[in-house]
Write a protein that holds these residues in place. Structure first.
Motif, short mmCIF file in Angstrom:
data_model
loop_
_atom_site.label_atom_id
_atom_site.label_comp_id
_atom_site.label_asym_id
_atom_site.label_seq_id
_atom_site.Cartn_x
_atom_site.Cartn_y
_atom_site.Cartn_z
N LEU B 370 0.84 -1.20 0.00
CA LEU B 370 0.00 0.00 0.00
C LEU B 370 0.87 1.25 0.00
O LEU B 370 0.54 2.25 -0.64
N GLY B 371 2.01 1.19 0.71
CA GLY B 371 2.93 2.32 0.76
C GLY B 371 3.47 2.65 -0.62
O GLY B 371 3.48 3.83 -1.03
N VAL B 372 3.89 1.63 -1.36
CA VAL B 372 4.43 1.85 -2.71
C VAL B 372 3.35 2.41 -3.64
O VAL B 372 3.58 3.36 -4.40
N MET B 373 2.13 1.82 -3.54
CA MET B 373 1.03 2.33 -4.37
C MET B 373 0.77 3.80 -4.07
O MET B 373 0.57 4.62 -4.98
N THR B 374 0.77 4.13 -2.79
CA THR B 374 0.52 5.52 -2.38
C THR B 374 1.61 6.44 -2.91
O THR B 374 1.33 7.52 -3.45
N PHE B 375 2.85 6.01 -2.76
CA PHE B 375 4.00 6.79 -3.21
C PHE B 375 3.85 7.17 -4.69
O PHE B 375 3.98 8.33 -5.08
N LEU B 376 3.52 6.17 -5.52
CA LEU B 376 3.43 6.41 -6.96
C LEU B 376 2.19 7.23 -7.32
O LEU B 376 2.29 8.27 -7.99
N VAL B 377 1.03 6.78 -6.86
CA VAL B 377 -0.22 7.45 -7.26
C VAL B 377 -0.27 8.88 -6.74
O VAL B 377 -0.57 9.82 -7.49
N LEU B 378 0.06 9.06 -5.45
CA LEU B 378 -0.01 10.41 -4.88
C LEU B 378 1.07 11.32 -5.48
O LEU B 378 0.82 12.52 -5.67
N GLY B 379 2.24 10.75 -5.78
CA GLY B 379 3.31 11.54 -6.40
C GLY B 379 2.81 12.18 -7.68
O GLY B 379 2.96 13.40 -7.90
N VAL B 402 5.84 6.21 3.42
CA VAL B 402 6.59 5.66 4.54
C VAL B 402 5.76 5.73 5.82
O VAL B 402 5.70 4.77 6.60
N SER B 403 5.07 6.86 6.02
CA SER B 403 4.22 6.98 7.21
C SER B 403 3.15 5.91 7.21
O SER B 403 2.82 5.32 8.25
N LEU B 404 2.60 5.66 6.02
CA LEU B 404 1.55 4.65 5.91
C LEU B 404 2.10 3.29 6.33
O LEU B 404 1.47 2.57 7.12
N LEU B 405 3.29 2.94 5.83
CA LEU B 405 3.91 1.66 6.18
C LEU B 405 4.11 1.55 7.69
O LEU B 405 3.70 0.57 8.32
N VAL B 406 4.72 2.59 8.27
CA VAL B 406 4.99 2.56 9.71
C VAL B 406 3.67 2.46 10.49
O VAL B 406 3.52 1.65 11.41
N ALA B 407 2.70 3.30 10.08
CA ALA B 407 1.42 3.32 10.80
C ALA B 407 0.73 1.95 10.71
O ALA B 407 0.14 1.48 11.69
N ILE B 408 0.82 1.31 9.56
CA ILE B 408 0.15 0.02 9.38
C ILE B 408 0.81 -1.05 10.25
O ILE B 408 0.13 -1.85 10.90
N ILE B 409 2.15 -1.06 10.28
CA ILE B 409 2.84 -2.06 11.11
C ILE B 409 2.47 -1.87 12.58
O ILE B 409 2.12 -2.81 13.28
N ILE B 410 2.56 -0.61 13.02
CA ILE B 410 2.26 -0.35 14.44
C ILE B 410 0.79 -0.67 14.74
O ILE B 410 0.47 -1.25 15.79
N SER B 411 -0.10 -0.36 13.81
CA SER B 411 -1.52 -0.64 14.04
C SER B 411 -1.77 -2.14 14.15
O SER B 411 -2.58 -2.59 14.96
N SER B 412 -1.09 -2.92 13.30
CA SER B 412 -1.24 -4.38 13.37
C SER B 412 -0.82 -4.85 14.76
O SER B 412 -1.48 -5.70 15.37
N VAL B 447 1.37 11.11 15.01
CA VAL B 447 2.74 11.42 15.42
C VAL B 447 3.73 10.98 14.33
O VAL B 447 4.65 11.72 13.96
N THR B 448 3.51 9.77 13.80
CA THR B 448 4.40 9.28 12.75
C THR B 448 4.39 10.21 11.54
O THR B 448 5.43 10.62 11.02
N TYR B 449 3.18 10.51 11.08
CA TYR B 449 3.04 11.26 9.84
C TYR B 449 3.61 12.68 9.96
O TYR B 449 4.50 13.07 9.21
N TYR B 450 3.09 13.43 10.93
CA TYR B 450 3.56 14.81 11.04
C TYR B 450 5.02 14.87 11.48
O TYR B 450 5.77 15.74 11.04
N GLY B 451 5.39 13.94 12.34
CA GLY B 451 6.79 13.89 12.76
C GLY B 451 7.70 13.69 11.56
O GLY B 451 8.69 14.41 11.37
N LEU B 452 7.33 12.73 10.73
CA LEU B 452 8.14 12.42 9.55
C LEU B 452 8.11 13.57 8.55
O LEU B 452 9.14 13.91 7.94
N ALA B 453 6.92 14.18 8.39
CA ALA B 453 6.79 15.29 7.45
C ALA B 453 7.69 16.43 7.88
O ALA B 453 8.41 17.05 7.07
N TRP B 454 7.68 16.71 9.18
CA TRP B 454 8.49 17.79 9.71
C TRP B 454 9.97 17.47 9.49
O TRP B 454 10.73 18.27 8.95
N LEU B 455 10.37 16.26 9.87
CA LEU B 455 11.76 15.86 9.80
C LEU B 455 12.25 15.84 8.35
O LEU B 455 13.24 16.49 7.99
#
Lengths: 464, 464
Positions: B370-379, B402-412, B447-455
């Motif tokens: 899903l992360g790769v799909m998002t990366f390409l389509v949203l790009g 990347v945020s999506l990947l991290v969020a999905i792993i942590i959510s699982s 936290v993951t998303y905005y943290g990563l966006a900021w960084l």
């Protein structure tokens, strides 16, 4: 050696020990007789191939048939049984179990096995497999007692004793007339306590409920539960009994039906269990996730349309997740209630309208309460922590509160109407899963919230 | 007049017509005999008070008892029955039905009614109501046949015929030893076909499973289903039989248990049906919603901490809902699977670890895809519709992916660990409902998303 349910680990250790340590096949048979077939079935996975072979040869076909009927995954083991024993085993099984097992056998084996089965077994397997798996006909067993209406009490008792040698489900005797059509049922208890001189007719319950072979299981399950009989006859269109379904079949069917709804509510395409491989799990979950990802992108592009509002008033983004989540939660509640109601009852048009009106009323009441709470709590929060004046803070929190109310009402409506609509057009309403409803409600909530924020805060009150 | 299941509207019209039009009470009794008790029970709501009175007086206590056992809401009607008839009716009911009904009777009536009941009925009601409603003991009926082990086949058959006059569940005979302790069961079929000269012991199944009165229903339900017997004995700590539970009770218990899990997954505190008032529905839904509202406010205040990021780069807010929703969806999937696995199986520590590892693997695979799909389509989307250069667009969409990947792993992980933890500390894991998991995962995702966006976007690549 009595066995308490749930103390499984004990017998799954003891049974392999018996098989390994017994000095002869006879001793093994004797000792295994102390255990329930279910427990022997569960022990199979703890045995080696060679040990299982001892069981395949040492146990008679009837015992093996009973054990295999209790297995969760018989497909893992039936390939290990020699073909003539397997034929004997299938002949001994209940028709529905035999038909289930048949599906698990390799086609190349099926071809050779089929002529080795008894004609009756062959007929049953063909009959049951002729039904779709969501039809009542696919659940039947032919293991029941059937007597003619014209018998006397004494003849009926005699017939029972004769048939009971072959059949297990004897607590209800099904009665057919001269044309072999179903005409009622006799409770075995009534037969046992009946005096010999009364007429058989007087103990036949002619109001006994029945099912029709092509009925959908999901449509019938509630009714079957409601009648609370030990077994129910299944008739074909000519009113002939083709088999019965037992209370145990109903337990399984209820469990399957509910598990499926449960899985769908969670956005899984089917139920999963622990033994499934990672690949199978991915396959079950990914389809929904991909659909939801693209729906999520649609929501994103709608949010994007309000970027202007956010640029002017960044504080509004704080509460986006609040409104979206609450809309999703309320929508899922309405969805779950509607799906259960659709499953439990046959709704008339008026009932449906009543359901929709009620859901909207609940939505309005909950929404108002939550809206007011949000207005007050967030107002104070924004004033204290975000550095806005109290008036402005209350304007912002009021905007959040009103959006919450509107989003909750609309979500209740969507959560009710979508499954009703799906049901109307004959799609399983459970397909409208929680995640789907959540995404739809997200869209509504985003437009409501940012639309209102733009209108109220920027256009009308111009707080920036 | 045979009755097909599900053609309910027919009999709910016909039964009131019979009651209204029959010329005498005897004619009414005669005609009603053609209908199933369940259908007569369902017709009650279509009758006037006076018409129901005709039934209360015209039907004998046994028939009324059977009909009332089939009612969804007997409480609506029992107040209409005169007290001595009500006593007779309760005496005729199965112990579990009588105990259920007892709870619906006004206390002032109970006081006067209790001395009018048979001693056996009184004892049963007291016994069953002494169990918590989640204990197996609360489901038992005393309507079963019990014989002593020392009997001969002929004596056992005689005993059966004697007891069958009073008892309905005769397909299994329970056997007790001299100390009245449970020692096995006899399949009625085996008794019927047994020759008189064999020993009774040879047809007693000593491996017959049993339950213990204080066991939790939710813990036992899967095991009960697995053993697939028509009825199971329930023993007290002295191994004495205090009653049995029938397959019908299991159907009901399975249905209740699953419905409850289903409701909880949807964030409802209990199952609802159509007949419930708006006020009751609000009461069931509001508690969860209020908790979720405050959890949502916590998420909001965390989002608020990233207001700075949004002010600099408003485009990031578009994808917040995407990441939060997906994290919630994945978490709910893991939660649903874990709750079902916990209910279905007795997990060892190793099993639990295996489950967690598997969920993380599934999360990683789904997340990567899903992360790769998002990366390409949203790009492509950001470059085309948001007016960013392709490089910058891919940086932003990469950050979302990347945020999506991290969020999905942590959510699982959260969706698996939270119910496991709840189960460990003896809280029903179903309490960790879908909405709760969603809110927890929101926090992580934000936290993951905005943290990563900021960084990534602001600090490292400084795309603004």
């Amino acid at each position: 050696m009595r066995k308490e349910i749930l103390k499984e680990p004990i017998s799954t250790e003891k049974i392999p020990a018996i098989i390994r340590q017994s000095p002869s096949v006879e001793a093994m048979q004797e000792q295994l007789r102390e255990y329930h077939d279910h427990d022997i079935a569960q022990s199979f996975e703890h045995l080696s191939r060679a040990e299982r072979n001892l069981l395949y040869t040492g146990l008679d076909a009837q015992s093996l048939a009973d054990i295999i009927s209790y297995m969760d995954n018989p497909a893992d083991y039936i390939g290990e049984i020699v073909i003539d024993k397997l034929a004997d085993v299938i002949n001994e099984m209940d028709a529905d179990d035999a038909a289930d097992l048949w599906e698990d056998i390799d086609e190349s084996v099926q071809v050779k096995l089929f002529p080795m089965l008894k004609p009756e077994t062959r007929r049953n397997i063909r009959l049951i497999n002729s039904y779709d798996e969501d039809e009542i006909g696919s659940l039947i067993t032919t293991n029941y007692i059937c007597i003619r209406r014209s018998l006397t009490i004494r003849q009926a008792m005699h017939e029972l004793v004769k048939q009971a040698g072959e059949k297990d489900n004897i607590s209800t005797l099904y009665v057919v007339d001269d044309r072999k059509c179903f005409c009622g049922a006799i409770d075995l208890k009534d037969l046992i306590i009946a005096r010999e001189n009364v007429a058989l007719d007087s103990i036949i319950s002619t109001a006994y409920p029945y099912l029709t072979d092509h009925d959908k299981i999901s449509d019938s399950i509630e009714a079957i539960k409601d009648y609370a009989e030990d077994s129910l006859p299944v008739l074909n269109k000519d009113k002939r009994i083709i088999g019965i379904i037992t209370a145990q079949d109903v337990v399984e069917a209820v469990d399957d039906e509910m598990s499926e709804d449960y899985a769908k509510l969670a956005g899984l395409s089917a139920e999963e269990d622990l033994s499934e491989s990672t690949k199978e799990s991915i396959k079950k979950r990914l389809p929904w996730l991909i659909i939801l990802l693209f729906l999520g992108m649609v929501v994103s592009s709608v949010v994007g349309a309000f970027e202007g509002v956010v640029a002017i008033l960044p504080v509004v983004i704080c509460f986006q997740s609040l409104i979206l989540d609450m809309a999703g939660n309320v929508g899922t509640q309405s969805l779950a209630v509607t799906i259960r109601v659709l499953m439990d009852e046959n709704l008339s048009g008026a009932d449906k309208l009543r359901l929709v009106v009620k859901e909207m009323k609940v939505g309005f009441c909950n929404g108002s309460l939550l809206g007011v709470m949000t207005f007050l709590v967030l107002g104070i929060y924004i004033a204290l922590f975000k550095g806005y004046a109290m008036g402005t803070a209350l304007l912002i929190s009021g905007c959040v509160g009103v959006s919450l109310l509107v989003a909750i009402i609309i979500s209740s409506l969507v959560g009710t109407l979508v499954p009703l609509l799906f049901h109307k057009i004959n799609i399983d309403p459970a397909v409208a899963s929680g995640p789907l409803i959540t995404t739809v409600n997200d869209l509504v909530a985003v437009v409501t919230y940012y639309g209102l924020a733009w209108l109220l805060l920027i256009e009308i009150f111009q707080i920036i």
